[in-house]
Design a protein around this motif. Structure first.
Motif, short mmCIF file in Angstrom:
data_model
loop_
_atom_site.label_atom_id
_atom_site.label_comp_id
_atom_site.label_asym_id
_atom_site.label_seq_id
_atom_site.Cartn_x
_atom_site.Cartn_y
_atom_site.Cartn_z
N UNK A 27 0.73 -1.15 0.02
CA UNK A 27 -0.06 0.11 -0.12
C UNK A 27 0.95 1.40 0.20
N UNK A 28 2.04 1.29 0.60
CA UNK A 28 2.71 2.62 0.79
C UNK A 28 3.78 2.69 -0.20
N UNK A 29 4.20 1.73 -0.93
CA UNK A 29 5.15 1.83 -1.96
C UNK A 29 4.95 2.69 -3.00
N UNK A 30 6.02 3.54 -3.54
CA UNK A 30 5.98 4.62 -4.56
C UNK A 30 6.93 4.40 -5.48
N UNK A 31 7.69 3.31 -5.07
CA UNK A 31 8.65 2.87 -6.24
C UNK A 31 9.38 1.52 -5.67
N UNK A 32 9.79 0.91 -6.65
CA UNK A 32 10.32 -0.45 -6.42
C UNK A 32 11.54 -1.09 -7.19
N UNK A 33 11.99 -2.04 -7.20
CA UNK A 33 12.97 -2.57 -8.00
C UNK A 33 12.47 -3.69 -8.87
N UNK A 34 12.36 -3.45 -10.16
CA UNK A 34 11.67 -4.41 -11.08
C UNK A 34 12.72 -5.42 -11.77
N UNK A 76 8.94 -11.26 -22.77
CA UNK A 76 8.79 -12.33 -21.63
C UNK A 76 8.14 -11.61 -20.31
N UNK A 77 7.05 -11.64 -20.20
CA UNK A 77 5.97 -10.93 -19.01
C UNK A 77 6.37 -11.15 -17.76
N UNK A 78 7.18 -12.15 -17.24
CA UNK A 78 7.45 -12.61 -16.17
C UNK A 78 8.39 -11.58 -15.48
N UNK A 79 7.95 -11.28 -14.15
CA UNK A 79 8.78 -10.10 -13.63
C UNK A 79 8.73 -10.44 -12.12
N UNK A 80 9.65 -9.74 -11.39
CA UNK A 80 9.77 -9.61 -9.88
C UNK A 80 9.65 -8.32 -9.33
N UNK A 81 9.13 -7.90 -8.43
CA UNK A 81 9.14 -6.48 -7.83
C UNK A 81 9.60 -6.43 -6.42
N UNK A 82 10.64 -5.63 -6.10
CA UNK A 82 11.02 -5.76 -4.73
C UNK A 82 10.41 -4.30 -3.97
N UNK A 83 9.75 -4.41 -3.16
CA UNK A 83 9.04 -3.19 -2.24
C UNK A 83 9.69 -3.36 -0.96
N UNK A 84 9.79 -1.80 -0.18
CA UNK A 84 10.31 -1.83 1.03
C UNK A 84 11.77 -1.13 1.01
N UNK A 85 11.62 -0.19 1.84
CA UNK A 85 12.81 0.78 1.85
C UNK A 85 13.35 0.54 3.38
N UNK A 86 14.89 0.52 3.33
CA UNK A 86 15.56 0.62 4.70
C UNK A 86 15.20 1.80 5.32
N UNK A 87 15.09 1.54 6.75
CA UNK A 87 14.83 2.79 7.63
C UNK A 87 16.13 3.67 7.75
N UNK A 96 11.82 -4.52 6.67
CA UNK A 96 10.95 -5.37 6.08
C UNK A 96 10.90 -5.28 4.70
N UNK A 97 10.69 -5.96 3.77
CA UNK A 97 10.54 -5.94 2.55
C UNK A 97 9.85 -7.18 1.78
N UNK A 98 9.35 -6.93 0.55
CA UNK A 98 8.48 -8.04 0.06
C UNK A 98 8.96 -8.06 -1.39
N UNK A 99 8.89 -9.23 -1.93
CA UNK A 99 9.28 -9.62 -3.33
C UNK A 99 8.07 -10.19 -3.79
N UNK A 100 7.47 -9.48 -4.88
CA UNK A 100 6.42 -10.19 -5.64
C UNK A 100 6.82 -10.86 -7.05
N UNK A 101 6.44 -12.11 -7.22
CA UNK A 101 6.57 -12.83 -8.48
C UNK A 101 5.21 -12.43 -9.27
#
Length: 170
Positions: A27-34, A76-87, A96-101
């Motif tokens: 919910x709070x992510x404004x950017x991530x690593x794709x 290839x539409x498969x992707x991974x998205x990492x969300x969560x920033x270090x404090x 905390x961080x989350x990786x989405x497949x």
């Protein structure tokens, strides 16, 4: 057997605390690593993207046809998205961080789905108003297949789209 060490699975079963944290990160992510697979080298490629959420909570991004990751997702539409920033303090690996497949789905333009996603994206990323309508930009839904939450040392969880409140995925 004697002398044999038993390895325990470090992945914990999803519980309400993990689900709540994962939903908060999303919910709070404004950017991530794709992460994508580069079609020319077949190597992983990671880039920073801006993210927003579609009506059902699915991550949305806006990408240019000029970007290397756009060609990769079209191939290839498969992707991974990492969300969560270090404090601001402490070891970054304890935050905390989350990786989405996910599976990337480009929203067709013009369409009612694109128009609704465009409005939601701009509500969350208002500076994108400067370029969202450029012909080379596309809105992309990152339809979540699975997720991995790292809530800090010793706190790892495998999650489903339903755990994230997404109800499905690609």
């Amino acid at each position: 057997m004697p002398g044999e060490s038993r390895r325990t699975d470090p992945i914990r079963p999803a519980d309400e605390e993990a689900r709540t944290l994962a939903r908060k990160l999303l919910e709070h992510a404004r950017h991530g690593a794709l992460g994508v697979i580069d079609p020319q080298s077949a190597a992983p490629f990671v880039t920073r993207i801006a993210v927003a959420r579609d009506a059902d909570g699915t991550p949305l991004t806006l990408i240019s046809a000029l970007a290397q990751h756009t060609a990769a997702l079209r191939s290839d539409p498969r992707a991974s998205l990492l969300l969560g920033e270090p404090g601001p303090r402490g070891d970054p690996l304890t935050h905390p961080r989350i990786t989405l497949a996910a599976t990337a789905r480009f929203l067709p333009r013009p369409s009612a789905e694109h128009d609704a996603a465009r409005a939601r994206y701009l509500a969350q990323q208002p500076k994108a108003k400067l370029y969202i309508d450029f012909a080379d930009f596309s809105l992309v839904r990152l339809e979540v297949c699975s997720a991995f939450l790292n809530a800090g040392f010793g706190k790892a969880y495998a999650l489903t789209p339903a755990d994230l409140g997404l109800g499905g995925g690609g």
